[in-house]
Scaffold this motif. Structure first.
Motif, mmCIF file in Angstrom:
data_model
loop_
_atom_site.group_PDB
_atom_site.id
_atom_site.type_symbol
_atom_site.label_atom_id
_atom_site.label_comp_id
_atom_site.label_asym_id
_atom_site.label_seq_id
_atom_site.Cartn_x
_atom_site.Cartn_y
_atom_site.Cartn_z
ATOM 1 N N GLY A 231 0.396 -81.783 34.229
ATOM 2 C CA GLY A 231 1.406 -82.048 35.368
ATOM 3 C C GLY A 231 1.914 -83.166 35.689
ATOM 4 O O GLY A 231 2.776 -83.849 34.493
ATOM 5 N N GLY A 232 2.228 -83.603 37.143
ATOM 6 C CA GLY A 232 3.121 -85.225 37.157
ATOM 7 C C GLY A 232 4.076 -84.492 37.968
ATOM 8 O O GLY A 232 4.074 -83.019 38.537
ATOM 9 N N ALA A 233 5.007 -85.276 37.655
ATOM 10 C CA ALA A 233 6.478 -84.931 39.338
ATOM 11 C C ALA A 233 7.487 -84.165 38.522
ATOM 12 O O ALA A 233 7.965 -82.574 38.900
ATOM 13 C CB ALA A 233 7.055 -86.393 39.659
ATOM 14 N N VAL A 358 0.006 -84.210 44.645
ATOM 15 C CA VAL A 358 0.062 -85.514 44.959
ATOM 16 C C VAL A 358 -1.703 -86.819 44.959
ATOM 17 O O VAL A 358 -2.329 -86.270 46.242
ATOM 18 C CB VAL A 358 0.533 -86.143 46.409
ATOM 19 N N SER A 359 -2.334 -86.992 43.640
ATOM 20 C CA SER A 359 -3.020 -87.207 43.811
ATOM 21 C C SER A 359 -3.453 -88.772 44.675
ATOM 22 O O SER A 359 -4.350 -88.976 44.920
ATOM 23 C CB SER A 359 -3.670 -86.884 42.163
ATOM 24 N N GLU A 360 -2.231 -89.533 44.795
ATOM 25 C CA GLU A 360 -2.454 -90.949 45.404
ATOM 26 C C GLU A 360 -3.699 -90.072 46.908
ATOM 27 O O GLU A 360 -3.720 -91.746 47.677
ATOM 28 C CB GLU A 360 -1.500 -91.608 45.449
ATOM 29 N N TRP A 361 -3.095 -89.237 47.425
ATOM 30 C CA TRP A 361 -3.184 -88.853 48.736
ATOM 31 C C TRP A 361 -4.655 -88.450 48.292
ATOM 32 O O TRP A 361 -4.219 -86.756 48.352
ATOM 33 C CB TRP A 361 -2.087 -88.732 49.461
HETATM 34 P P1 AMP Z 1 4.310 -88.770 36.306
HETATM 35 O O1 AMP Z 1 4.389 -90.240 36.550
HETATM 36 O O2 AMP Z 1 5.362 -87.615 35.605
HETATM 37 O O3 AMP Z 1 2.994 -87.746 35.657
HETATM 38 O O4 AMP Z 1 4.490 -87.933 37.966
HETATM 39 C C1 AMP Z 1 3.262 -88.901 38.868
HETATM 40 C C2 AMP Z 1 3.040 -88.362 39.967
HETATM 41 O O5 AMP Z 1 3.688 -86.824 40.029
HETATM 42 C C3 AMP Z 1 2.810 -88.887 41.023
HETATM 43 O O6 AMP Z 1 3.086 -89.958 42.056
HETATM 44 C C4 AMP Z 1 2.078 -87.355 41.966
HETATM 45 O O7 AMP Z 1 2.300 -88.213 43.541
HETATM 46 C C5 AMP Z 1 3.483 -86.674 40.941
HETATM 47 N N1 AMP Z 1 3.185 -85.480 42.226
HETATM 48 C C6 AMP Z 1 2.264 -84.298 41.575
HETATM 49 N N2 AMP Z 1 2.304 -82.858 42.028
HETATM 50 C C7 AMP Z 1 3.580 -83.433 43.138
HETATM 51 C C8 AMP Z 1 4.321 -82.575 43.453
HETATM 52 N N3 AMP Z 1 3.750 -81.422 43.912
HETATM 53 N N4 AMP Z 1 5.466 -83.125 44.540
HETATM 54 C C9 AMP Z 1 5.519 -84.180 44.551
HETATM 55 N N5 AMP Z 1 4.827 -85.077 43.816
HETATM 56 C C10 AMP Z 1 3.884 -84.385 42.822
#
Ligand code: AMP
Length: 430
Positions: A231-233, A358-361
């Motif tokens: 997952g992630g951004a 966006v698991s921070e929220w």
């Molecule tokens: P990473 O560092 O690549 O693992 O990404 C982590 C980040 O991805 C976190 O800060 C999340 O808020 C962000 N993230 C996860 N899913 C989404 C989403 N659907 N839209 C925007 N940001 C996201």
């Protein structure tokens, strides 16, 4: 990448001066360590060396300090750029202020806080005032068996990150054996993480040994089915990992912002979701590769969407993989959580890196929580990459249920990518 490296147990350390690179880069707020996991993680190796009667010399970086122990204090590129963008008449004052700030790093990013914490944990430590300077040299020379010395922040010297051979040689001259136990920086070829191994017999500590044993086994000889959850951004950050894991896994589960680049690549609408337009061809290639390899490639079937990228944005669940115009996907939906959890429940090995939303929220954290629970309940060999997924697992109280939570986010990603980690490659083979 398989590593079969000598460890502290494979070398005679009794009575020898042993330089140990630890990862003491702990978070500090208002002068207090807010999470001591990294210090606790380093203790097994330190205690072993003390018990063996070694003369232990610890070193680590903390934060991103200025080069305060060099003859001339230099500003980093970012600061320089900022100052150069100012009107000419303001530049001198801004430079002086930045240099003044740099000098404060001596107290702000000193490892004294770590020395104090180690002492509280039952490991009395002397702190050197420098890294390779006269104080470090004198204190290292005076060490007795079973005593522990901690050098100052290695990044107080610019030469550390440049992996300058003279610096590495000077650091090595303090000791007779080098132990690397800082997995978090093992993907960096710095003076204290790799360069020093050119001058000393080099082995790994218990922490690195566990990282390479558990992750190496998962990649080379996994208990199947092997399920990877990514997952992630961004897709762009994980291309190498996806590419390497497609060769090895039975199921690849995709969540987070990167899912939407795959959707767009498949012709679905993604609204205003994160999407890397320049990675669509690559996403198609990865999908085709997964198909060709018979990998079960799972993408969300429902999504939590919002109109804005905001913590308190109004949100709703849509039972579709298509996102309407003006909306963005910020988490996986309930149906997807069920689908992913089922797949994880049947796994023999699970590797997880990156949140599902966006698991921070809070409003967009339920997908990540569901996956954390599924991994914890699975009974599979479970490996959690560092960063957000590790934080989620710890916050939810599942840490004890995981086989391994990696101590290095970037390093574990590079390991899963199959890349050579300089801080490990430089150690002696068994
Ligand atoms: P990473 O560092 O690549 O693992 O990404 C982590 C980040 O991805 C976190 O800060 C999340 O808020 C962000 N993230 C996860 N899913 C989404 C989403 N659907 N839209 C925007 N940001 C996201």
């Amino acid at each position: 990448m398989t590593y079969n490296k000598k460890s502290v147990e494979d070398i005679d350390v009794a009575g020898k001066k042993v330089l140990v690179r630890c990862d003491f880069n702990v978070p500090v707020k208002d002068g207090v360590i807010t999470d001591d996991k990294r210090i606790v993680g380093a203790m097994k190796t330190i205690q072993y060396l003390v018990a063996q009667g070694a003369k232990v010399i610890l070193c680590s970086h903390m934060g991103r300090p200025h080069n305060v122990l060099d003859a001339e204090l230099k500003l980093d590129k970012k600061e320089k750029k900022k100052i150069e963008a100012l009107p000419a008449e303001e530049q001198e004052a801004a430079k002086a202020a930045a240099l003044e700030k740099g000098k404060k790093d001596i107290t702000k990013l000193s490892l004294k806080i770590v020395a104090d914490d180690l002492a509280k944990k039952g490991i009395p430590v002397t702190l050197a005032a420098d890294v390779i300077g006269p104080d470090a040299q004198a204190k290292a020379a005076a060490l007795k068996e079973g005593e522990v010395l901690l050098l100052e922040n290695v990044r107080f010297h610019a030469a550390e990150e440049k992996n300058d051979p003279e610096f590495a040689k000077a650091l090595a001259s303090l000791a007779e054996i080098y132990v690397n136990d800082a997995f978090g920086t093992a993907h960096r070829a710095h003076g204290s993480t790799a360069g020093v191994a050119d001058y000393l017999p080099a082995v790994c500590g218990y922490l690195i040994q566990k990282e390479i044993d558990v992750m190496g086994k998962a990649l080379d000889d996994p208990q199947r089915p092997f399920v990877a959850i990514l997952g992630g951004a961004k897709v762009s950050d994980k291309i190498g990992v996806i590419n390497n894991l497609i060769e090895k896994v039975d199921t690849l589960i995709i969540g987070g912002g990167m899912a939407y680049t795959f959707f767009r690549a498949m012709g679905c609408s993604t609204g205003t979701s994160l999407c890397e337009e320049d990675k669509l061809d690559l996403a198609r290639e990865l999908l085709a590769k997964a198909r060709a390899k018979g990998v079960n490639f799972l993408l969300p079937v429902d999504n939590i969407i919002a109109r804005e990228y905001k913590e308190d944005a109004t949100f709703m669940r849509i039972y579709s993989d298509s996102i309407p115009d003006g909306w963005m996907g910020l988490d996986i939906g309930e149906k997807t959580q069920e689908l992913y959890s089922k797949s994880i429940a049947g796994a023999g090995t699970v590797v997880w890196n990156g949140p599902m939303g966006v698991s921070e929220w809070e409003n967009f954290a339920s997908g990540t929580k569901a996956v954390a629970k599924a991994v914890a309940d699975s009974g599979a060999i479970s490996i959690i990459g560092g960063g957000d997924s590790a934080a989620a697992v710890e916050q939810l109280g599942y840490a004890d249920k995981m086989t391994h939570i990696s101590t290095g986010g970037g390093a574990s990603l590079e390991f899963l990518e199959g890349l050579e980690l300089p801080g490990i490659a430089c150690l002696l083979d068994k």
